[in-house]
Design a protein around this motif. Structure first.
Motif, PDB file in Angstrom:
ATOM      1  N   PRO A  89       0.804  -1.232   0.000  1.00 26.16           N
ATOM      2  CA  PRO A  89       0.000   0.000   0.000  1.00 26.16           C
ATOM      3  C   PRO A  89       0.840   1.287   0.000  1.00 26.16           C
ATOM      4  CG  PRO A  89      -0.315  -1.290   2.050  1.00 26.16           C
ATOM      5  CD  PRO A  89       0.444  -2.158   1.088  1.00 26.16           C
ATOM      6  N   ILE A  90       1.953   1.290   0.726  1.00 26.09           N
ATOM      7  CA  ILE A  90       2.776   2.507   0.769  1.00 26.09           C
ATOM      8  C   ILE A  90       3.368   2.794  -0.606  1.00 26.09           C
ATOM      9  CG2 ILE A  90       4.889   3.553   1.723  1.00 26.09           C
ATOM     10  CD1 ILE A  90       4.293   2.105   4.379  1.00 26.09           C
ATOM     11  N   GLY A  91       3.896   1.749  -1.243  1.00 23.60           N
ATOM     12  CA  GLY A  91       4.507   1.934  -2.566  1.00 23.60           C
ATOM     13  C   GLY A  91       3.498   2.395  -3.608  1.00 23.60           C
ATOM     14  N   ALA A  92       2.286   1.829  -3.546  1.00 21.00           N
ATOM     15  CA  ALA A  92       1.248   2.238  -4.495  1.00 21.00           C
ATOM     16  C   ALA A  92       0.847   3.682  -4.239  1.00 21.00           C
ATOM     17  CB  ALA A  92       0.036   1.313  -4.377  1.00 21.00           C
ATOM     18  N   TRP A  93       0.770   4.054  -2.945  1.00 16.07           N
ATOM     19  CA  TRP A  93       0.438   5.435  -2.592  1.00 16.07           C
ATOM     20  C   TRP A  93       1.496   6.406  -3.128  1.00 16.07           C
ATOM     21  CZ3 TRP A  93       3.173   8.974   0.298  1.00 16.07           C
ATOM     22  CH2 TRP A  93       2.497  10.169   0.601  1.00 16.07           C
ATOM     23  N   VAL A  94       2.778   6.027  -2.957  1.00  9.77           N
ATOM     24  CA  VAL A  94       3.881   6.876  -3.434  1.00  9.77           C
ATOM     25  C   VAL A  94       3.756   7.099  -4.944  1.00  9.77           C
ATOM     26  CG1 VAL A  94       6.388   6.947  -3.863  1.00  9.77           C
ATOM     27  CG2 VAL A  94       5.540   6.275  -1.594  1.00  9.77           C
ATOM     28  N   LEU A  95       3.551   5.991  -5.668  1.00 11.31           N
ATOM     29  CA  LEU A  95       3.498   6.105  -7.130  1.00 11.31           C
ATOM     30  C   LEU A  95       2.304   6.966  -7.563  1.00 11.31           C
ATOM     31  CD1 LEU A  95       4.793   5.201  -9.790  1.00 11.31           C
ATOM     32  CD2 LEU A  95       3.245   3.236  -9.783  1.00 11.31           C
ATOM     33  N   ARG A  96       1.135   6.724  -6.920  1.00  8.31           N
ATOM     34  CA  ARG A  96      -0.064   7.474  -7.296  1.00  8.31           C
ATOM     35  C   ARG A  96       0.111   8.960  -6.997  1.00  8.31           C
ATOM     36  NH1 ARG A  96      -3.518   4.343  -5.143  1.00  8.31           N
ATOM     37  NH2 ARG A  96      -4.101   3.233  -7.048  1.00  8.31           N
ATOM     38  N   LYS A  97       0.655   9.257  -5.821  1.00  8.19           N
ATOM     39  CA  LYS A  97       0.814  10.667  -5.443  1.00  8.19           C
ATOM     40  C   LYS A  97       1.843  11.363  -6.333  1.00  8.19           C
ATOM     41  CE  LYS A  97       1.583  13.899  -1.689  1.00  8.19           C
ATOM     42  NZ  LYS A  97       1.029  15.006  -2.495  1.00  8.19           N
ATOM     43  N   ILE A 115      11.243   2.478  -6.510  1.00  8.50           N
ATOM     44  CA  ILE A 115      10.450   1.248  -6.430  1.00  8.50           C
ATOM     45  C   ILE A 115      11.225   0.224  -5.610  1.00  8.50           C
ATOM     46  CG2 ILE A 115       9.395  -0.641  -7.758  1.00  8.50           C
ATOM     47  CD1 ILE A 115       8.027   2.086  -8.219  1.00  8.50           C
ATOM     48  N   SER A 116      10.598  -0.263  -4.551  1.00  4.98           N
ATOM     49  CA  SER A 116      11.232  -1.269  -3.703  1.00  4.98           C
ATOM     50  C   SER A 116      11.353  -2.605  -4.442  1.00  4.98           C
ATOM     51  CB  SER A 116      10.398  -1.434  -2.432  1.00  4.98           C
ATOM     52  OG  SER A 116      10.339  -2.772  -2.034  1.00  4.98           O
ATOM     53  N   ALA A 117      12.410  -3.350  -4.090  1.00  9.31           N
ATOM     54  CA  ALA A 117      12.624  -4.669  -4.688  1.00  9.31           C
ATOM     55  C   ALA A 117      11.415  -5.575  -4.467  1.00  9.31           C
ATOM     56  CB  ALA A 117      13.879  -5.310  -4.086  1.00  9.31           C
ATOM     57  N   VAL A 118      10.793  -5.440  -3.300  1.00  6.69           N
ATOM     58  CA  VAL A 118       9.627  -6.269  -2.969  1.00  6.69           C
ATOM     59  C   VAL A 118       8.441  -5.903  -3.862  1.00  6.69           C
ATOM     60  CG1 VAL A 118       7.967  -6.835  -1.149  1.00  6.69           C
ATOM     61  CG2 VAL A 118      10.401  -6.578  -0.584  1.00  6.69           C
ATOM     62  N   GLN A 119       8.251  -4.593  -4.048  1.00  9.02           N
ATOM     63  CA  GLN A 119       7.168  -4.080  -4.890  1.00  9.02           C
ATOM     64  C   GLN A 119       7.330  -4.542  -6.337  1.00  9.02           C
ATOM     65  OE1 GLN A 119       7.464   0.145  -4.661  1.00  9.02           O
ATOM     66  NE2 GLN A 119       5.408   0.516  -5.449  1.00  9.02           N
ATOM     67  N   PHE A 120       8.592  -4.535  -6.790  1.00  9.89           N
ATOM     68  CA  PHE A 120       8.897  -4.848  -8.187  1.00  9.89           C
ATOM     69  C   PHE A 120       8.482  -6.265  -8.559  1.00  9.89           C
ATOM     70  CE2 PHE A 120      12.055  -6.024 -11.571  1.00  9.89           C
ATOM     71  CZ  PHE A 120      11.593  -5.148 -12.534  1.00  9.89           C
ATOM     72  N   VAL A 121       8.569  -7.192  -7.594  1.00  5.65           N
ATOM     73  CA  VAL A 121       8.240  -8.593  -7.919  1.00  5.65           C
ATOM     74  C   VAL A 121       6.809  -8.978  -7.522  1.00  5.65           C
ATOM     75  CG1 VAL A 121      10.622  -9.402  -7.893  1.00  5.65           C
ATOM     76  CG2 VAL A 121       9.282  -9.460  -5.781  1.00  5.65           C
ATOM     77  N   THR A 122       5.999  -7.994  -7.080  1.00  3.23           N
ATOM     78  CA  THR A 122       4.614  -8.346  -6.771  1.00  3.23           C
ATOM     79  C   THR A 122       3.884  -8.662  -8.083  1.00  3.23           C
ATOM     80  OG1 THR A 122       3.964  -6.031  -6.819  1.00  3.23           O
ATOM     81  CG2 THR A 122       4.376  -7.000  -4.644  1.00  3.23           C
ATOM     82  N   ARG A 123       2.883  -9.519  -7.954  1.00  2.00           N
ATOM     83  CA  ARG A 123       2.131  -9.922  -9.123  1.00  2.00           C
ATOM     84  C   ARG A 123       1.479  -8.702  -9.780  1.00  2.00           C
ATOM     85  NH1 ARG A 123      -2.533 -12.339  -8.716  1.00  2.00           N
ATOM     86  NH2 ARG A 123      -2.238 -12.693  -6.491  1.00  2.00           N
ATOM     87  N   ASP A 124       1.572  -8.668 -11.075  1.00  2.00           N
ATOM     88  CA  ASP A 124       0.967  -7.598 -11.864  1.00  2.00           C
ATOM     89  C   ASP A 124       1.449  -6.202 -11.481  1.00  2.00           C
ATOM     90  OD1 ASP A 124      -0.516  -6.945 -14.080  1.00  2.00           O
ATOM     91  OD2 ASP A 124      -2.308  -6.476 -12.907  1.00  2.00           O
ATOM     92  N   PHE A 125       2.760  -6.080 -11.245  1.00  2.00           N
ATOM     93  CA  PHE A 125       3.340  -4.761 -10.993  1.00  2.00           C
ATOM     94  C   PHE A 125       3.075  -3.824 -12.177  1.00  2.00           C
ATOM     95  CE2 PHE A 125       7.082  -1.975 -11.603  1.00  2.00           C
ATOM     96  CZ  PHE A 125       6.901  -1.147 -10.511  1.00  2.00           C
TER      97      PHE A 125
END
Ligand code: C2E
Ligand code: MG
Ligand code: MG
Ligand code: MG
Length: 285
Positions: A89-97, A115-125
């Motif tokens: 949620p934090i990473g998505a918020w950062v990108l959206r803002k 973009i965090s390494a963890v975020q990068f490998v989430t499904r459907d990044f």
């Protein structure tokens, strides 16, 4: 002690939370309520191109202002957010803002998002990025994603495919902290990458250590051969800027040209620090 454990001066400023484990638990427990409360903000730091003589883009940097504890540095909470899953949620918020904020930044400037390494490998990044680009209406050519070598190397085949899709969407990719992560450079041959961000550790030593200058000129040479951009991060002094120029680098980010600042300061066409940075660029040109 806390300092040795690499969590800054927390134990010094907050003697009541003496133990590292307690601090970690506190952050872990506070991340979600902080997100709900809206403690987070994005600051923007300008990137100055000496040849163009202007600010060409801004890096978005997350800030956590806790109502009681004050500013908590990203290096202290991002790793914990990665472990607990709050990075989603934090990473998505950062990108959206950041994408929404782009409309308040000069339109000849891009916005760069970590973009965090963890975020990068989430499904459907890629799908998530696409949704946010559409929702916010940002011109994807104004969006740059900063990834570390480590993030891209977790699953090389998948990373290659993701970078190709992002590039096809018009989004740029920068390798953050370049030169500190992965010694095998073969990924540079296959990956769609547009920029190398020369790590601050080389920049901060360039005035005292000849080898750092050699590394910087080699990275700049490499970037030219690959047809990608190079930028030096963490430029703090005029002397560093002069030596970086001598090494062939002419795009800079760092306190010398402007500190990270809130959008309402960065977004005024006359970001005081960016204006100062541009003046400085002119003087160095
Ligand atoms: P980074 O992406 O390499 O960002 C550059 C860091 O260097 C920032 O620290 C910036 O404030 C700092 N900096 C810029 N110029 C100078 C300078 O001249 N001298 C010195 N000493 N420092 C300078 P910050 O904001 O504390 O962020 C630290 C790291 O936390 C970032 O390193 C990045 O890895 C991570 N981070 C920050 N914001 C986000 C975010 O929104 N999402 C994710 N996933 N990570 C973030
Ligand atoms: Mg970065
Ligand atoms: Mg960096
Ligand atoms: Mg760095």
């Amino acid at each position: 002690n806390a300092r040795a454990a690499g969590i800054g001066n927390w134990a010094v400023f907050h003697p009541e939370i003496g133990k590292v484990a307690d601090y970690r638990q506190w952050i872990e427990a506070e991340l979600h309520p902080a997100f709900e409360r809206g403690d987070f903000d994005l600051y923007y730091q300008p990137q100055i191109d000496l040849m163009k003589g202007r600010t060409v883009g801004y890096e978005a940097l997350i800030r956590w202002k806790h109502p009681e504890r004050g500013m908590i540095p990203p290096m202290e909470f991002i790793p914990i957010a990665e472990e607990t899953g709050m990075i989603g949620p934090i990473g998505a918020w950062v990108l959206r803002k950041a994408c929404a904020d782009a409309r308040h930044l000069p339109d000849d400037c891009f916005v760069a998002v970590n973009i965090s390494a963890v975020q990068f490998v989430t499904r459907d990044f890629v799908g998530m990025v696409g949704d946010i680009v559409r929702e916010t209406g940002i011109d994807p050519r104004r969006l740059e994603l900063e990834l570390t070598e480590t993030a891209m190397m977790q699953d090389r085949g998948r990373a290659e495919a993701i970078l190709k899709q992002l590039t096809a969407m018009g989004i740029s990719v920068a390798v953050d902290d370049f030169g500190t992560g992965y010694s095998n450079l073969s990924y540079l041959v296959d990956f769609s990458i547009h920029k190398l961000k020369i790590d601050r550790s080389f920049v901060s030593r360039i005035d005292t250590d000849q080898n750092s200058g050699a590394v910087v000129s080699t990275i700049v040479g490499l970037s030219r051969a690959l047809g990608v951009h190079a930028i030096a991060e963490g430029v703090e002094t005029e002397n560093q800027a002069t030596l970086l120029r001598a090494a062939g680098c002419d795009v800079f980010q760092g306190f010398l040209f402007g500190h990270p600042a809130p959008l309402k300061i960065a977004g005024g066409q006359l970001h005081p620090t960016a204006a100062a940075g541009t003046a400085k660029a002119a003087s160095l040109h």
